[in-house]
Scaffold this active site. Structure first.
Site, PDB file in Angstrom:
ATOM      1  N   ASN A 199      24.204 -15.712 -24.168  1.00  0.00           N
ATOM      2  CA  ASN A 199      24.876 -17.010 -24.059  1.00  0.00           C
ATOM      3  C   ASN A 199      24.197 -17.797 -22.942  1.00  0.00           C
ATOM      4  OD1 ASN A 199      26.618 -19.147 -23.727  1.00  0.00           O
ATOM      5  ND2 ASN A 199      28.305 -17.930 -22.878  1.00  0.00           N
ATOM      6  N   LYS A 222      24.648 -20.797 -22.072  1.00  0.00           N
ATOM      7  CA  LYS A 222      25.554 -21.798 -21.471  1.00  0.00           C
ATOM      8  C   LYS A 222      24.847 -23.161 -21.360  1.00  0.00           C
ATOM      9  CE  LYS A 222      27.877 -18.071 -19.127  1.00  0.00           C
ATOM     10  NZ  LYS A 222      28.806 -17.655 -18.114  1.00  0.00           N
ATOM     11  N   HIS A 256      35.459 -18.788 -25.329  1.00  0.00           N
ATOM     12  CA  HIS A 256      34.901 -18.293 -24.063  1.00  0.00           C
ATOM     13  C   HIS A 256      35.836 -18.697 -22.921  1.00  0.00           C
ATOM     14  CE1 HIS A 256      32.188 -17.794 -20.673  1.00  0.00           C
ATOM     15  NE2 HIS A 256      31.454 -17.023 -21.448  1.00  0.00           N
ATOM     16  N   GLU A 307      35.290 -19.896 -20.133  1.00  0.00           N
ATOM     17  CA  GLU A 307      34.985 -21.196 -19.514  1.00  0.00           C
ATOM     18  C   GLU A 307      35.580 -22.334 -20.347  1.00  0.00           C
ATOM     19  OE1 GLU A 307      30.770 -20.530 -19.237  1.00  0.00           O
ATOM     20  OE2 GLU A 307      31.140 -19.027 -17.694  1.00  0.00           O
ATOM     21  N   GLU A 318      35.815  -9.910 -22.417  1.00  0.00           N
ATOM     22  CA  GLU A 318      35.174 -10.433 -21.211  1.00  0.00           C
ATOM     23  C   GLU A 318      36.225 -10.649 -20.124  1.00  0.00           C
ATOM     24  OE1 GLU A 318      31.216 -12.415 -22.152  1.00  0.00           O
ATOM     25  OE2 GLU A 318      32.728 -13.960 -22.292  1.00  0.00           O
ATOM     26  N   GLY A 357      29.954 -13.896 -14.442  1.00  0.00           N
ATOM     27  CA  GLY A 357      29.142 -14.625 -13.476  1.00  0.00           C
ATOM     28  C   GLY A 357      29.439 -14.272 -12.031  1.00  0.00           C
ATOM     29  N   SER A 391      28.873  -9.894 -16.340  1.00  0.00           N
ATOM     30  CA  SER A 391      27.834  -9.396 -15.434  1.00  0.00           C
ATOM     31  C   SER A 391      27.077  -8.187 -15.978  1.00  0.00           C
ATOM     32  CB  SER A 391      28.429  -9.100 -14.052  1.00  0.00           C
ATOM     33  OG  SER A 391      28.953 -10.285 -13.485  1.00  0.00           O
TER      34      SER A 391
HETATM   35  C1  PEP Z   1      29.350 -14.869 -20.422  1.00  0.00           C
HETATM   36  O1  PEP Z   1      29.093 -16.018 -20.169  1.00  0.00           O
HETATM   37  O2  PEP Z   1      29.865 -14.589 -21.515  1.00  0.00           O
HETATM   38  C2  PEP Z   1      29.026 -13.847 -19.432  1.00  0.00           C
HETATM   39  C3  PEP Z   1      29.423 -12.630 -19.664  1.00  0.00           C
HETATM   40  O3  PEP Z   1      28.335 -14.247 -18.327  1.00  0.00           O
HETATM   41  P1  PEP Z   1      27.653 -13.278 -17.230  1.00  0.00           P
HETATM   42  O4  PEP Z   1      26.854 -12.252 -17.991  1.00  0.00           O
HETATM   43  O5  PEP Z   1      26.776 -14.184 -16.416  1.00  0.00           O
HETATM   44  O6  PEP Z   1      28.738 -12.658 -16.441  1.00  0.00           O
END
Ligand code: PEP
Length: 253
Positions: free
Chosen positions: A9, A11, A95, A97, A167, A173, A213
């Protein structure tokens, strides 16, 4: 047997030139890793160029979002038809976000999932608890509510096109990831919910990804858990080398 799936992803990162450059590097690095399904989800503005760049490779295309109507007066939105038109096979929905910054509710997410499936897009549905919810021991309650409301009203044949991404919001992040055991526990619970909502046969074929992460240093350990079928990767997908390492770790399971 569920084929491992790794989704990048990107973003709101990468111009079209940067997107193509990253795709070209990735293509070279993972060309022998066909045992894993690999999807990249660039920003909308790069989908067209990345679609061209992945031709002949084992990389598939995904979008990061969509609107729930096929067309109409919805300024600034992108419809499932437009996404399909660019040869996307996947779309990320719900997601954290989007839930947080754009106030997407489970009802909105449900409409988006239905719009994706109606248009033959595979829906990668994200669920996850906040840090406060985990600390208050509400993780399973939150997951149950997000899964049940998000997937409400889907038929058994639509369910076959679903992918769930667990997630934990506190791990996205932040550099903090759930331990493999913590993630596997939630994945096991999600699969149980899927058997209740659909049936055991359908549930056993739905891939459940972990996201939060994921990096080359922790991906192998996460992926070795029985119920973790792959990863949704944010930050580490922006570097071809680190993303390819994560794909490599999924080849070993
Ligand atoms: C994500 O955006 O779905 C995500 C898991 O980000 P990150 O790997 O940076 O934590």
């Amino acid at each position: 047997m569920r084929k491992p799936l790794i989704v990048g992803n990107w973003k709101m990162n990468n111009t079209t030139a940067e997107s193509v450059d990253l795709t070209e590097k990735l293509k070279r690095l993972i060309k022998d890793m066909a045992v894993v399904e690999v999807v990249v989800a660039p920003p909308f503005t790069s989908l067209d160029k990345v679609r061209d760049a992945i031709k002949g490779s084992n990389i598939k295309l995904g979008a990061q979002n969509l609107f729930w109507e096929d067309k109409g007066a919805y300024t600034g939105e992108v419809s499932p038809l437009m996404i399909r038109d660019l040869d996307c096979e996947y779309v990320i929905i719900g997601h954290s976000e989007r839930r947080e910054y754009f106030k997407e509710s489970d009802e909105i997410i449900n409409k988006k999932i239905k719009a994706a499936l109606r248009n033959k897009l595979k829906a990668i549905v994200c669920v996850g608890e906040s840090l406060k919810e985990r600390e208050e021991d509400k993780t399973m309650q939150v997951i149950e509510s997000q899964v049940k409301k998000g997937l409400q009203g889907l038929s058994l044949s639509e369910a076959k096109e679903l992918i769930i991404a667990y997630e934990p919001v506190w791990a996205i992040g932040t550099g903090r990831n759930a331990t493999p055991a913590q993630a596997n526990e939630v994945h096991t619970y999600i699969r149980k919910l899927l058997s209740q909502i659909f049936n055991e046969g359908i549930a056993s074929n739905i891939k459940i990804l972990y996201g939060g992460s994921v990096k080359p240093s922790n991906s192998a350990e996460l992926m070795s858990e029985k119920e973790i079928d792959g990863a949704l990767v944010g930050g580490a997908s922006l570097e071809a080398d680190s993303f390819a390492e994560i794909v490599r770790s999924a080849c070993m399971v």
